[in-house]
Design a protein around this motif. Sequence first.
Motif, PDB file in Angstrom:
ATOM      1  N   LEU A   4      -7.408 -57.635  -8.478  1.00 34.95           N
ATOM      2  CA  LEU A   4      -6.062 -58.679  -8.559  1.00 34.95           C
ATOM      3  C   LEU A   4      -5.171 -58.582 -10.096  1.00 34.95           C
ATOM      4  O   LEU A   4      -6.008 -58.598 -10.816  1.00 34.95           O
ATOM      5  CB  LEU A   4      -6.517 -59.953  -8.281  1.00 34.95           C
ATOM      6  CG  LEU A   4      -6.780 -60.472  -7.057  1.00 34.95           C
ATOM      7  CD1 LEU A   4      -7.406 -61.919  -7.103  1.00 34.95           C
ATOM      8  CD2 LEU A   4      -5.501 -60.509  -6.227  1.00 34.95           C
ATOM      9  N   ASP A   5      -4.055 -58.101  -9.624  1.00 38.94           N
ATOM     10  CA  ASP A   5      -3.308 -57.952 -11.010  1.00 38.94           C
ATOM     11  C   ASP A   5      -1.772 -58.882 -10.892  1.00 38.94           C
ATOM     12  O   ASP A   5      -1.443 -58.714  -9.653  1.00 38.94           O
ATOM     13  CB  ASP A   5      -2.721 -56.402 -11.060  1.00 38.94           C
ATOM     14  CG  ASP A   5      -4.117 -55.649 -11.269  1.00 38.94           C
ATOM     15  OD1 ASP A   5      -4.694 -55.673 -12.180  1.00 38.94           O
ATOM     16  OD2 ASP A   5      -4.311 -54.912 -10.541  1.00 38.94           O
ATOM     17  N   PRO A   6      -1.559 -59.395 -11.855  1.00 38.39           N
ATOM     18  CA  PRO A   6      -0.150 -59.880 -11.951  1.00 38.39           C
ATOM     19  C   PRO A   6       1.000 -58.943 -11.953  1.00 38.39           C
ATOM     20  O   PRO A   6       0.913 -58.405 -13.060  1.00 38.39           O
ATOM     21  CB  PRO A   6      -0.070 -60.881 -13.129  1.00 38.39           C
ATOM     22  CG  PRO A   6      -1.230 -60.319 -14.025  1.00 38.39           C
ATOM     23  CD  PRO A   6      -2.309 -59.435 -13.229  1.00 38.39           C
ATOM     24  N   VAL A   7       1.947 -58.756 -11.030  1.00 41.08           N
ATOM     25  CA  VAL A   7       2.694 -57.726 -10.845  1.00 41.08           C
ATOM     26  C   VAL A   7       4.027 -58.402 -10.556  1.00 41.08           C
ATOM     27  O   VAL A   7       4.127 -59.303  -9.682  1.00 41.08           O
ATOM     28  CB  VAL A   7       2.485 -56.523  -9.904  1.00 41.08           C
ATOM     29  CG1 VAL A   7       3.489 -55.511  -9.814  1.00 41.08           C
ATOM     30  CG2 VAL A   7       0.925 -56.196 -10.334  1.00 41.08           C
ATOM     31  N   VAL A   8       4.961 -57.889 -11.250  1.00 47.85           N
ATOM     32  CA  VAL A   8       6.439 -58.702 -10.783  1.00 47.85           C
ATOM     33  C   VAL A   8       6.889 -58.226  -9.483  1.00 47.85           C
ATOM     34  O   VAL A   8       6.948 -56.849  -8.853  1.00 47.85           O
ATOM     35  CB  VAL A   8       7.354 -57.930 -11.863  1.00 47.85           C
ATOM     36  CG1 VAL A   8       8.921 -58.155 -11.637  1.00 47.85           C
ATOM     37  CG2 VAL A   8       7.113 -58.405 -13.526  1.00 47.85           C
ATOM     38  N   TRP A   9       7.525 -59.220  -8.757  1.00 45.77           N
ATOM     39  CA  TRP A   9       8.157 -58.908  -7.486  1.00 45.77           C
ATOM     40  C   TRP A   9       9.518 -58.531  -7.516  1.00 45.77           C
ATOM     41  O   TRP A   9      10.466 -59.185  -7.698  1.00 45.77           O
ATOM     42  CB  TRP A   9       7.931 -60.059  -6.805  1.00 45.77           C
ATOM     43  CG  TRP A   9       8.287 -60.065  -5.225  1.00 45.77           C
ATOM     44  CD1 TRP A   9       8.760 -59.061  -4.420  1.00 45.77           C
ATOM     45  CD2 TRP A   9       8.933 -61.296  -4.454  1.00 45.77           C
ATOM     46  NE1 TRP A   9       9.153 -59.372  -3.357  1.00 45.77           N
ATOM     47  CE2 TRP A   9       9.212 -60.707  -3.244  1.00 45.77           C
ATOM     48  CE3 TRP A   9       8.848 -62.718  -4.445  1.00 45.77           C
ATOM     49  CZ2 TRP A   9       9.618 -61.483  -2.094  1.00 45.77           C
ATOM     50  CZ3 TRP A   9       9.157 -63.438  -3.521  1.00 45.77           C
ATOM     51  CH2 TRP A   9       9.768 -62.808  -2.347  1.00 45.77           C
TER      52      TRP A   9
END
Length: 224
Positions: free
Chosen positions: A56-61
């Motif tokens: 799970l990675d925080p990625v820009v939408w």
Amino acid sequence: MCGRFTQIQSRDDYLEFLAEEVGKDIAYDPEPIGRYNVAPGTKVLLLNNRDDTLHLDPVVWSYAPGWWDKAPLINARVETAATSRMFKPLWNHCRAIVFADGWFEWKKEGDKKQPYYIYRKDRKPLYFAAIGKQPFDAGDDAEGFLIVTAAAGKGLVDIHDRRPLVFTPSAALTWMDPETTGVQASELAHHVAVSTDEFIWHPVTRSVGNVKNQSPELIRNICY
């Protein structure tokens, strides 16, 4: 299209419904995410398969490669993504899943646009198909991701003609599998996605139009 959605539950809730075994390498976190108004340009938890392990990675939408001189894109159409110059490499090798509970669409009613919240009849979690630029753990330098959309169909088309491509838990796992080819991914997208029949919707407050607003009131049915 998909321009706003909710990511309310804890990541453990989404993983538990996906499959009991998939969360064993992801740190336990029972805290609700509590995002009632997820907007483009913000970082979103993205589930992806790297080295046969789910992360799970925080990625820009949003997505805009270096040669792209227009506004960043947030959606990719399932009808063309697998063959387009821009998206084919992502479709073949950079697939991921976005957790969600539902999404918002706006319908013109009179001289105003009325937002609606759309979700599964059984209230189960949604797994949006996504494609993006790997590695997804690259942080701020990453080009981000897009949500794959499909034709709405049937009653849902009265709200909007596009919708996120939503997978069942088993299809979501196959979609992320690096061993799944681009052709196989297309088969999943066109034949295994959750049917429009599984969704219902209701009108919600226009306050959802302001990305700064974040509260359970944003998904409340205003007809009651």
